[in-house]
Design a protein around this motif. Structure first.
Motif, PDB file in Angstrom:
ATOM      1  N   ALA A  40       0.748  -1.089  -0.127  1.00  0.00           N
ATOM      2  CA  ALA A  40      -0.125   0.094  -0.075  1.00  0.00           C
ATOM      3  C   ALA A  40       0.712   1.194   0.023  1.00  0.00           C
ATOM      4  O   ALA A  40       0.517   2.543  -0.379  1.00  0.00           O
ATOM      5  N   HIS A  41       2.067   1.388   0.317  1.00  0.00           N
ATOM      6  CA  HIS A  41       2.857   2.393   0.446  1.00  0.00           C
ATOM      7  C   HIS A  41       4.028   2.416  -0.496  1.00  0.00           C
ATOM      8  O   HIS A  41       3.814   2.639  -1.725  1.00  0.00           O
ATOM      9  N   GLN A  42       4.997   2.424  -0.038  1.00  0.00           N
ATOM     10  CA  GLN A  42       6.341   2.310  -1.061  1.00  0.00           C
ATOM     11  C   GLN A  42       6.308   1.569  -2.142  1.00  0.00           C
ATOM     12  O   GLN A  42       6.319   2.074  -3.463  1.00  0.00           O
ATOM     13  N   THR A  43       5.757   0.337  -2.200  1.00  0.00           N
ATOM     14  CA  THR A  43       5.731  -0.675  -3.259  1.00  0.00           C
ATOM     15  C   THR A  43       4.652  -0.207  -4.255  1.00  0.00           C
ATOM     16  O   THR A  43       4.924  -0.255  -5.258  1.00  0.00           O
ATOM     17  N   GLY A  44       3.629   0.264  -3.680  1.00  0.00           N
ATOM     18  CA  GLY A  44       2.580   0.866  -4.681  1.00  0.00           C
ATOM     19  C   GLY A  44       2.684   2.186  -5.331  1.00  0.00           C
ATOM     20  O   GLY A  44       1.730   2.618  -5.940  1.00  0.00           O
ATOM     21  N   HIS A  45       3.827   2.921  -4.814  1.00  0.00           N
ATOM     22  CA  HIS A  45       3.815   4.272  -5.045  1.00  0.00           C
ATOM     23  C   HIS A  45       5.249   4.578  -5.795  1.00  0.00           C
ATOM     24  O   HIS A  45       5.737   5.617  -5.629  1.00  0.00           O
ATOM     25  N   ASN A  46       5.859   3.756  -6.229  1.00  0.00           N
ATOM     26  CA  ASN A  46       7.009   4.070  -6.957  1.00  0.00           C
ATOM     27  C   ASN A  46       7.048   4.144  -8.579  1.00  0.00           C
ATOM     28  O   ASN A  46       5.839   3.967  -9.135  1.00  0.00           O
ATOM     29  N   SER A  47       8.139   4.570  -9.158  1.00  0.00           N
ATOM     30  CA  SER A  47       7.735   4.628 -10.684  1.00  0.00           C
ATOM     31  C   SER A  47       8.234   3.335 -11.476  1.00  0.00           C
ATOM     32  O   SER A  47       8.114   3.380 -12.688  1.00  0.00           O
ATOM     33  N   GLY A  48       8.142   2.140 -10.848  1.00  0.00           N
ATOM     34  CA  GLY A  48       8.183   0.790 -11.379  1.00  0.00           C
ATOM     35  C   GLY A  48       9.422   0.702 -12.371  1.00  0.00           C
ATOM     36  O   GLY A  48       9.239   0.271 -13.322  1.00  0.00           O
ATOM     37  N   VAL A  49      10.548   1.274 -11.957  1.00  0.00           N
ATOM     38  CA  VAL A  49      11.931   0.861 -12.429  1.00  0.00           C
ATOM     39  C   VAL A  49      12.755  -0.439 -12.103  1.00  0.00           C
ATOM     40  O   VAL A  49      12.862  -0.457 -10.925  1.00  0.00           O
ATOM     41  N   ILE A  50      13.110  -1.172 -13.034  1.00  0.00           N
ATOM     42  CA  ILE A  50      13.985  -2.291 -12.609  1.00  0.00           C
ATOM     43  C   ILE A  50      15.581  -1.804 -12.571  1.00  0.00           C
ATOM     44  O   ILE A  50      15.946  -1.558 -13.853  1.00  0.00           O
ATOM     45  N   HIS A  51      16.114  -1.381 -11.588  1.00  0.00           N
ATOM     46  CA  HIS A  51      17.340  -0.864 -11.704  1.00  0.00           C
ATOM     47  C   HIS A  51      18.536  -1.610 -11.904  1.00  0.00           C
ATOM     48  O   HIS A  51      18.474  -2.936 -11.415  1.00  0.00           O
ATOM     49  N   SER A  52      19.518  -1.038 -12.474  1.00  0.00           N
ATOM     50  CA  SER A  52      20.698  -1.893 -12.853  1.00  0.00           C
ATOM     51  C   SER A  52      21.751  -2.018 -11.656  1.00  0.00           C
ATOM     52  O   SER A  52      22.530  -2.752 -11.793  1.00  0.00           O
ATOM     53  N   GLY A  53      21.793  -1.077 -10.882  1.00  0.00           N
ATOM     54  CA  GLY A  53      22.737  -0.867  -9.833  1.00  0.00           C
ATOM     55  C   GLY A  53      24.214   0.051 -10.235  1.00  0.00           C
ATOM     56  O   GLY A  53      25.103  -0.016  -9.749  1.00  0.00           O
ATOM     57  N   ILE A  54      23.877   0.949 -11.120  1.00  0.00           N
ATOM     58  CA  ILE A  54      24.703   1.828 -11.581  1.00  0.00           C
ATOM     59  C   ILE A  54      25.458   2.799 -10.633  1.00  0.00           C
ATOM     60  O   ILE A  54      26.632   3.278 -10.608  1.00  0.00           O
ATOM     61  N   TYR A  55      24.614   3.296  -9.687  1.00  0.00           N
ATOM     62  CA  TYR A  55      24.836   4.315  -8.997  1.00  0.00           C
ATOM     63  C   TYR A  55      25.641   4.204  -7.595  1.00  0.00           C
ATOM     64  O   TYR A  55      26.107   4.974  -6.875  1.00  0.00           O
ATOM     65  N   TYR A  56      25.802   2.971  -7.200  1.00  0.00           N
ATOM     66  CA  TYR A  56      25.967   2.332  -5.859  1.00  0.00           C
ATOM     67  C   TYR A  56      27.547   2.192  -5.673  1.00  0.00           C
ATOM     68  O   TYR A  56      28.151   1.641  -6.688  1.00  0.00           O
ATOM     69  N   PRO A  57      28.172   2.729  -4.517  1.00  0.00           N
ATOM     70  CA  PRO A  57      29.584   2.144  -4.096  1.00  0.00           C
ATOM     71  C   PRO A  57      29.721   0.623  -4.486  1.00  0.00           C
ATOM     72  O   PRO A  57      28.801  -0.021  -4.130  1.00  0.00           O
TER      73      PRO A  57
END
Length: 392
Positions: A40-57
Motif C-alpha cells: 500500500a505504500h512505497q511498493t505501490g507508489h514508485n516509478s516501477g523501474v528495474i534498476h541496474s545498480g549503476i549508482y552505488y559504491p
C-alpha cells in the motif's frame, strides 16, 4: 506459536516470507500488515523501474543486491506472466559539471560490473530526438514493471506454501523472551520463534518497540509526479534520467515510461509532514513532531538549504518543476504536466544529519529489522530477503 512472523506487507516483507518458506518448507509463518491490501505504500507508489545498480559504491549492499535483484525480477516476471520491458536508461549530462560527474559514474558502473555505454551529444539526439545534452550514459539492462503485481504474485505463492497473511492488523507492542517474540495490538497478539520486521515508513518506531536503540529517524520525503498526455506518451523510448548529485540519495526528476503505457515525470523530493499522507499538504501531528523535533533533520536542512529551497519552489510552482525537465527535454510545456499520484520515500537520517544511503539492518537475539531500504529496494527485494534469511 508460529515459527516465523513477518511484519510489513510491502514487497520486501512479502519476498522475505516467500524466502523463509522456500528455505524452510513446512515451517509455520504469518505475515502481518496494518493496511487492507499489500504493497500500500512505497511498493505501490514508485516509478516501477528495474534498476541496474549503476549508482552505488561497489562494496555496498545496494550494489551487490541490486544487480542480483534485477536479474531475479526479470526471471520471476517471465515465469509468472507479469508484464515487463527492458527498455534501457539514458543518464543525460546537460553541462560540463554534470559531464564530469557522468564520467565518474561511468567508472563506478564498470567497477560494479554494470554494462554501460558512454555516448556523445550527437548520438544522444540520434537515439532520442526530443532529448538534448552534452553526453549520456546508456544502461541497456534497466527495465520497467509494476511491483504491485510482483508483490501479489509472491503473496499467492506464500499462501500456496502454507503461509498466512493477516491484513488490517495494527501492531503497537513487541516483547521478546529467550524463546519467542510476541507482537500485539488492538485485535490481539501473535507469537513466533523468530520475527522479521520490514516496516518501511514505520521502521524506526517498530525498532524502538523491540528495544533497539536507534540514533536515526525515518524522515518522509514526498516524491511528486506529473504524467504527460496520452498523445505525448511516445516522446521517448527509454528512461531519461539526469546525472545525480552524489551528495544526495535522490536521483532527480526523470522521464519514465511505465509498463501500462503512460509517461511520467518526476519525482522531486520535498520534506513531508505525514509518513503516509499522499495528498499535497498532508500533515500528521505525530509524524510532523517526529520530523521537526529531530536534530538530524535540522542539520540536513542547514546542509542543503539551496537544494531544499529549490525542491519546495518546484513543488509549489509548476514553472520551476518544468525548468528541471526542460534542461534535457526542451520541448516540454506547462500544459504537458498533468496531475499524477505522489509517492513517499522512507529515508533514514542520523542524529548528526547524515542521510543513510545504504540498506541498514539491525537485530536482536530473536528478531531482525530492515531499518533503511530505499530505492532500489523493490528491484532488490528477493536478494534482500535472501540476505535476511541468511542472517537468521
Amino acid at each position: 506459536m508460529y515459527d516465523f512472523c513477518v511484519l510489513g506487507g510491502g514487497i520486501v516483507g512479502v519476498a522475505t516470507a516467500h524466502r523463509l518458506l522456500t528455505k524452510f518448507p513446512g515451517a509455520s509463518l504469518v505475515l502481518v500488515d496494518k493496511e487492507s491490501a499489500l504493497g500500500a505504500h512505497q511498493t505501490g507508489h514508485n516509478s516501477g523501474v528495474i534498476h541496474s545498480g549503476i549508482y552505488y559504491p561497489p562494496d555496498s549492499l545496494k550494489a551487490r543486491l541490486c544487480r542480483a535483484g534485477a536479474q531475479w525480477t526479470k526471471e520471476f516476471a517471465a515465469a509468472n506472466d507479469i508484464p515487463f520491458e527492458v527498455c534501457g536508461k539514458l543518464l543525460v549530462a546537460t553541462d560540463s559539471a554534470e559531464h564530469a560527474r557522468m564520467l565518474d559514474l561511468y567508472e563506478r558502473s564498470i567497477a560494479n560490473g554494470v554494462d554501460v555505454e558512454a555516448i556523445d551529444a550527437a548520438e544522444l539526439v540520434r537515439r532520442e530526438p526530443g532529448i538534448t545534452g552534452v553526453g549520456a550514459l546508456f544502461v541497456p539492462a534497466t527495465g520497467i514493471i509494476d511491483y504491485a503485481k510482483v508483490t501479489a504474485a509472491l503473496a499467492d505463492q506464500v499462501r500456496a506454501m502454507g503461509g498466512r497473511i493477516m491484513l488490517d492488523t495494527t501492531i503497537d507492542a513487541i516483547s521478546e523472551t529467550d524463546s519467542a517474540v510476541t507482537v500485539s495490538g488492538p485485535t490481539g497478539s501473535t507469537t513466533a520463534r523468530t520475527l522479521v520486521v520490514c516496516a518501511g515508513l514505520q521502521a524506526d518506531r517498530m525498532a524502538r518497540m523491540a528495544g533497539i536503540r536507534t540514533d536515526f529517524r525515518i524522515v518522509p520525503f514526498r516524491g511528486e509526479y506529473y504524467r504527460l498526455p496520452a498523445a505525448r506518451a511516445d516522446l521517448v523510448s527509454t528512461l531519461i534520467y539526469p546525472v545525480p548529485d552524489p551528495a544526495l540519495p535522490f536521483l532527480g526528476v526523470h522521464l519514465s515510461p511505465t509498463i501500462d503505457g503512460e509517461l511520467t515525470v518526476g519525482p522531486n523530493a520535498v520534506l513531508g509532514l505525514a509518513r503516509e499522507g499522499y495528498p499535497k499538504g498532508s500533515v500528521n501531528a505525530r509524524d510532523a513532531l517526529d520530523v521537526l523535533s529531530f536534530p538530524g533533520v535540522h542539520r540536513v536542512a542547514r546542509n542543503h538549504v539551496r537544494t531544499g529551497a529549490r525542491e519546495l519552489r518546484n513543488s509549489l510552482f509548476k514553472r520551476g518543476y518544468l525548468a528541471e525537465c526542460r534542461k534535457y527535454c526542451p520541448e516540454l510545456t506547462s500544459a504537458d504536466l498533468l496531475p499524477h499520484r505522489a509517492g513517499i520515500r522512507a529515508q533514514a537520517v542520523l542524529r548528526d544529519g547524515t542521510l543513510v544511503h545504504d540498506f541498514l539492518i539491525e537485530r536482536t537475539p530473536r528478531s531482525i529489522h530492515v531499518l533503511n531500504a530505499p530505492s532500489p529496494a523493490a528491484t532488490s527485494s528477493m536478494p534482500i530477503a535472501e540476505y535476511l534469511v541468511d542472517q537468521l
